[in-house]
Design a protein around this motif. Structure first.
Motif, PDB file in Angstrom:
ATOM      1  N   ASN A  22      -2.651  21.038 -22.188  1.00 43.44           N
ATOM      2  CA  ASN A  22      -2.207  21.066 -23.577  1.00 43.44           C
ATOM      3  C   ASN A  22      -3.399  21.238 -24.511  1.00 43.44           C
ATOM      4  OD1 ASN A  22      -3.387  18.510 -23.834  1.00 43.44           O
ATOM      5  ND2 ASN A  22      -1.436  17.413 -23.812  1.00 43.44           N
ATOM      6  N   ASP A  23      -3.139  21.235 -25.817  1.00 44.08           N
ATOM      7  CA  ASP A  23      -4.208  21.567 -26.761  1.00 44.08           C
ATOM      8  C   ASP A  23      -5.262  20.472 -26.912  1.00 44.08           C
ATOM      9  OD1 ASP A  23      -3.221  24.064 -27.194  1.00 44.08           O
ATOM     10  OD2 ASP A  23      -2.262  23.608 -29.114  1.00 44.08           O
ATOM     11  N   SER A  24      -4.993  19.267 -26.442  1.00 44.92           N
ATOM     12  CA  SER A  24      -6.030  18.231 -26.460  1.00 44.92           C
ATOM     13  C   SER A  24      -6.823  18.217 -25.163  1.00 44.92           C
ATOM     14  CB  SER A  24      -5.415  16.851 -26.716  1.00 44.92           C
ATOM     15  OG  SER A  24      -4.585  16.460 -25.641  1.00 44.92           O
ATOM     16  N   GLY A  25      -6.476  19.129 -24.256  1.00 46.00           N
ATOM     17  CA  GLY A  25      -7.207  19.218 -22.998  1.00 46.00           C
ATOM     18  C   GLY A  25      -6.683  18.306 -21.912  1.00 46.00           C
ATOM     19  N   GLN A  26      -5.513  17.681 -22.125  1.00 42.81           N
ATOM     20  CA  GLN A  26      -4.892  16.938 -21.025  1.00 42.81           C
ATOM     21  C   GLN A  26      -4.375  17.918 -19.982  1.00 42.81           C
ATOM     22  OE1 GLN A  26      -2.151  14.456 -23.592  1.00 42.81           O
ATOM     23  NE2 GLN A  26      -2.768  12.890 -22.105  1.00 42.81           N
ATOM     24  N   VAL A  27      -4.587  17.590 -18.726  1.00 41.04           N
ATOM     25  CA  VAL A  27      -4.285  18.495 -17.623  1.00 41.04           C
ATOM     26  C   VAL A  27      -3.279  17.844 -16.686  1.00 41.04           C
ATOM     27  CG1 VAL A  27      -5.272  19.795 -15.687  1.00 41.04           C
ATOM     28  CG2 VAL A  27      -6.621  19.444 -17.778  1.00 41.04           C
ATOM     29  N   THR A  28      -2.388  18.654 -16.144  1.00 41.74           N
ATOM     30  CA  THR A  28      -1.517  18.185 -15.067  1.00 41.74           C
ATOM     31  C   THR A  28      -1.626  19.143 -13.891  1.00 41.74           C
ATOM     32  OG1 THR A  28       0.699  17.344 -14.512  1.00 41.74           O
ATOM     33  CG2 THR A  28       0.596  19.407 -15.748  1.00 41.74           C
ATOM     34  N   GLY A  29      -1.077  18.713 -12.771  1.00 38.35           N
ATOM     35  CA  GLY A  29      -1.121  19.504 -11.550  1.00 38.35           C
ATOM     36  C   GLY A  29      -0.755  18.628 -10.381  1.00 38.35           C
ATOM     37  N   TYR A  30      -1.465  18.772  -9.270  1.00 37.02           N
ATOM     38  CA  TYR A  30      -1.207  17.923  -8.117  1.00 37.02           C
ATOM     39  C   TYR A  30      -2.499  17.668  -7.361  1.00 37.02           C
ATOM     40  CZ  TYR A  30      -0.786  22.522  -5.767  1.00 37.02           C
ATOM     41  OH  TYR A  30      -0.998  23.798  -5.312  1.00 37.02           O
ATOM     42  N   SER A  31      -2.594  16.461  -6.815  1.00 36.54           N
ATOM     43  CA  SER A  31      -3.771  16.037  -6.061  1.00 36.54           C
ATOM     44  C   SER A  31      -3.371  15.718  -4.632  1.00 36.54           C
ATOM     45  CB  SER A  31      -4.397  14.782  -6.681  1.00 36.54           C
ATOM     46  OG  SER A  31      -4.996  15.051  -7.909  1.00 36.54           O
ATOM     47  N   PHE A  32      -4.222  16.103  -3.708  1.00 41.04           N
ATOM     48  CA  PHE A  32      -4.019  15.752  -2.308  1.00 41.04           C
ATOM     49  C   PHE A  32      -4.641  14.379  -2.072  1.00 41.04           C
ATOM     50  CE2 PHE A  32      -3.204  20.143  -2.426  1.00 41.04           C
ATOM     51  CZ  PHE A  32      -2.381  20.434  -1.349  1.00 41.04           C
ATOM     52  N   LEU A  33      -3.898  13.504  -1.422  1.00 40.37           N
ATOM     53  CA  LEU A  33      -4.310  12.121  -1.256  1.00 40.37           C
ATOM     54  C   LEU A  33      -4.694  11.841   0.183  1.00 40.37           C
ATOM     55  CD1 LEU A  33      -1.446  10.506  -3.355  1.00 40.37           C
ATOM     56  CD2 LEU A  33      -3.675  11.299  -4.141  1.00 40.37           C
ATOM     57  N   SER A  34      -5.762  11.086   0.363  1.00 43.65           N
ATOM     58  CA  SER A  34      -6.225  10.792   1.719  1.00 43.65           C
ATOM     59  C   SER A  34      -5.840   9.396   2.183  1.00 43.65           C
ATOM     60  CB  SER A  34      -7.755  10.927   1.790  1.00 43.65           C
ATOM     61  OG  SER A  34      -8.374   9.988   0.932  1.00 43.65           O
ATOM     62  N   ASN A  35      -5.393   8.537   1.230  1.00 43.29           N
ATOM     63  CA  ASN A  35      -5.138   7.154   1.622  1.00 43.29           C
ATOM     64  C   ASN A  35      -3.683   6.885   1.980  1.00 43.29           C
ATOM     65  OD1 ASN A  35      -4.283   7.565  -1.003  1.00 43.29           O
ATOM     66  ND2 ASN A  35      -4.792   5.492  -1.680  1.00 43.29           N
ATOM     67  N   ILE A  36      -2.830   7.920   1.898  1.00 43.91           N
ATOM     68  CA  ILE A  36      -1.444   7.776   2.326  1.00 43.91           C
ATOM     69  C   ILE A  36      -1.061   8.996   3.153  1.00 43.91           C
ATOM     70  CG2 ILE A  36      -0.672   6.291   0.433  1.00 43.91           C
ATOM     71  CD1 ILE A  36       0.287   8.712  -1.031  1.00 43.91           C
ATOM     72  N   ALA A  37       0.026   8.883   3.865  1.00 46.42           N
ATOM     73  CA  ALA A  37       0.386   9.938   4.818  1.00 46.42           C
ATOM     74  C   ALA A  37       1.292  10.987   4.194  1.00 46.42           C
ATOM     75  CB  ALA A  37       1.065   9.314   6.027  1.00 46.42           C
ATOM     76  N   VAL A  38       1.018  11.380   2.936  1.00 50.87           N
ATOM     77  CA  VAL A  38       1.737  12.486   2.317  1.00 50.87           C
ATOM     78  C   VAL A  38       0.718  13.427   1.698  1.00 50.87           C
ATOM     79  CG1 VAL A  38       3.784  11.101   1.836  1.00 50.87           C
ATOM     80  CG2 VAL A  38       2.009  11.282   0.107  1.00 50.87           C
ATOM     81  N   PRO A  39       1.064  14.713   1.553  1.00 53.40           N
ATOM     82  CA  PRO A  39       0.068  15.675   1.089  1.00 53.40           C
ATOM     83  C   PRO A  39      -0.389  15.497  -0.356  1.00 53.40           C
ATOM     84  CG  PRO A  39       1.799  16.780   2.328  1.00 53.40           C
ATOM     85  CD  PRO A  39       2.264  15.384   2.071  1.00 53.40           C
ATOM     86  N   PHE A  40       0.535  15.382  -1.351  1.00 46.29           N
ATOM     87  CA  PHE A  40       0.054  15.371  -2.730  1.00 46.29           C
ATOM     88  C   PHE A  40       1.003  14.686  -3.702  1.00 46.29           C
ATOM     89  CE2 PHE A  40       1.683  19.618  -1.574  1.00 46.29           C
ATOM     90  CZ  PHE A  40       2.807  19.698  -2.372  1.00 46.29           C
ATOM     91  N   HIS A  41       0.405  14.276  -4.832  1.00 44.25           N
ATOM     92  CA  HIS A  41       1.130  13.672  -5.944  1.00 44.25           C
ATOM     93  C   HIS A  41       0.772  14.403  -7.238  1.00 44.25           C
ATOM     94  CE1 HIS A  41       1.839   9.319  -4.214  1.00 44.25           C
ATOM     95  NE2 HIS A  41       2.484  10.265  -3.541  1.00 44.25           N
ATOM     96  N   ALA A  42       1.706  14.412  -8.192  1.00 42.31           N
ATOM     97  CA  ALA A  42       1.421  14.912  -9.527  1.00 42.31           C
ATOM     98  C   ALA A  42       0.405  13.999 -10.209  1.00 42.31           C
ATOM     99  CB  ALA A  42       2.704  14.980 -10.351  1.00 42.31           C
ATOM    100  N   PHE A  43      -0.377  14.571 -11.137  1.00 43.85           N
ATOM    101  CA  PHE A  43      -1.348  13.776 -11.878  1.00 43.85           C
ATOM    102  C   PHE A  43      -1.382  14.204 -13.334  1.00 43.85           C
ATOM    103  CE2 PHE A  43      -3.923  17.496 -10.768  1.00 43.85           C
ATOM    104  CZ  PHE A  43      -4.600  17.744 -11.940  1.00 43.85           C
TER     105      PHE A  43
END
Length: 399
Positions: A50-71
């Motif tokens: 957005n215009d304030s530079g807040q970013v969204t997407g997805y991150s791959f996580l290593s501490n749980i047994a699933v590939p990714f979460h939104a951030f």
């Protein structure tokens, strides 16, 4: 003599101050790139800003047994907050509005919206008869657009047709936007007046697809046409109703990026970086476009279309000096901040790429780069494929 020396000294100090200020201005009048960090050493893939530079997407996580979460991040991409899950094990953030509301979907096909600054995940619901809902964009009033998969008359769970949808403010309610007369449609982007951009099958044809734009509040649907081929798709819309997307290029096997005028009128070919292909991924209110284009040697480089032509972002001096390669840009805001991901310090990482108002553009390929090593192509293709992880779970998605 002392008086003369003192005068010369004052003049020298004054000139030195001017010179220093000039140098300082030149230092800041340039491109800059910074990494957004990783989540526990795993890739973080931005999709929207957005215009304030807040970013969204997805991150791959290593501490749980699933590939990714939104951030979501704070302003200017600072900090990464995990948005957690909805009903499945994975979530993917697709877009963010000016108050930091995020929309996206989970691995079970449930669209979601958050509160301001990514607080809390709320399911959007579905159209009548729909079994999956995938949310793709959000405007500043919290109206969400995307695609719902509706169970067909056959009754088979996997046999669905698609419909573009729009919600009311803050994701409340859901309206079917219809089609261009064909069997299915999907919405991709929305602006603050509620104009929706998407893609639809054509009447009497279950193969040909064209990009469309609606009027305010999702009313009506206008065919954008093509650049001379049979196909056009859309990637984004700005607040003036300018759209960007891709179209078959007449008389060739290639697909080129395009931009329209306000309210979707006209379609202009944006060209390439010397190769046959280009794909636009985002647009801001100044009509600046970002995407990926083929170079003359068959490589693929991120670009920004601004000041009358394409600038090859992979060849910018600060990008090269910082060791970034294989950039893929997904979105641009109205302050010239771009987000995407690339190869940096031996890993795939999200980045924030910016320019200042007095940055000098060079809207053309700077030079023809050497052929990348095979592993570079593999990394790029892998990065482009990350977002397909959830898409493959959409069963047999029509649009």
């Amino acid at each position: 003599m002392n008086t003369q020396l003192a005068k010369l000294k004052r003049i020298a100090i004054f000139l030195a101050t001017i010179f220093t200020a000039s140098i300082s201005g030149m230092v800041h009048a340039d491109w800059s790139i910074k990494g957004l960090g990783t989540s526990e050493g795993k890739p973080t893939i931005p999709t929207g800003i957005n215009d304030s530079g807040q970013v969204t997407g997805y991150s791959f996580l290593s501490n749980i047994a699933v590939p990714f979460h939104a951030f979501v991040t704070g302003p200017d991409g600072i900090g990464i907050t995990d948005l957690g899950t909805l009903k499945g094990e994975e979530t993917l953030g697709r877009a963010i509005n000016s108050s930091g509301q995020v929309t996206g979907y989970d691995d079970l096909g449930h669209g979601f919206i958050t509160g301001p600054n990514g607080m809390g995940l709320t399911e959007l619901g579905t159209l009548d008869g729909a079994v999956y809902t995938f949310a793709d964009d959000i405007n500043d009033s919290g109206r969400v657009v995307g695609t719902s998969h509706i169970l067909s008359h056959s009754g088979h769970f996997g046999d669905t047709v698609t419909r573009a949808f729009i919600t009311g403010p803050n994701g409340i309610g859901m309206t079917d936007l219809g089609t261009l007369g064909g069997v299915g449609s999907g919405a991709v982007s929305i602006n603050n007046s509620g104009q929706v951009a998407g893609i639809s099958y054509m009447a009497g044809d279950d193969v040909t697809k064209h990009a469309f734009i609606t009027g305010p509040d999702g009313n009506g649907m206008m065919d954008l046409g093509t650049l001379g081929g049979n196909y056009s798709g859309v990637s984004g819309i700005n607040n003036f109703g300018q759209l960007v997307g891709q179209s078959d290029f007449a008389g060739t096997p290639f697909t080129h990026s395009f931009i329209t005028g306000p309210n979707g009128i006209g379609m202009t070919d944006l060209g390439t970086l010397g190769g046959g292909w280009s794909w636009a991924s985002g647009i801001n209110d100044s009509g600046e476009v970002v995407g990926l284009a083929e170079t003359a040697d068959g490589g693929f480089h991120a670009f920004i279309f601004s000041h009358g032509g394409m600038t090859d972002l992979s060849l910018l001096a600060p990008v090269v000096a910082a060791g970034w390669t294989s950039l893929v840009v997904s979105s641009i805001n109205n302050n010239g901040q771009m987000v995407g991901h690339g190869f940096h310090n031996s890993s795939d990482e999200g980045f924030l790429l910016s320019y200042t108002p007095d940055t000098v553009f060079d809207p053309k390929p700077i030079y023809i780069p050497p052929v990348p090593e095979p592993e570079t192509y593999l990394m790029l293709l892998g990065g482009l494929g990350l977002i397909g992880c959830l898409a493959r779970r959409r069963k047999e998605m029509v649009i």
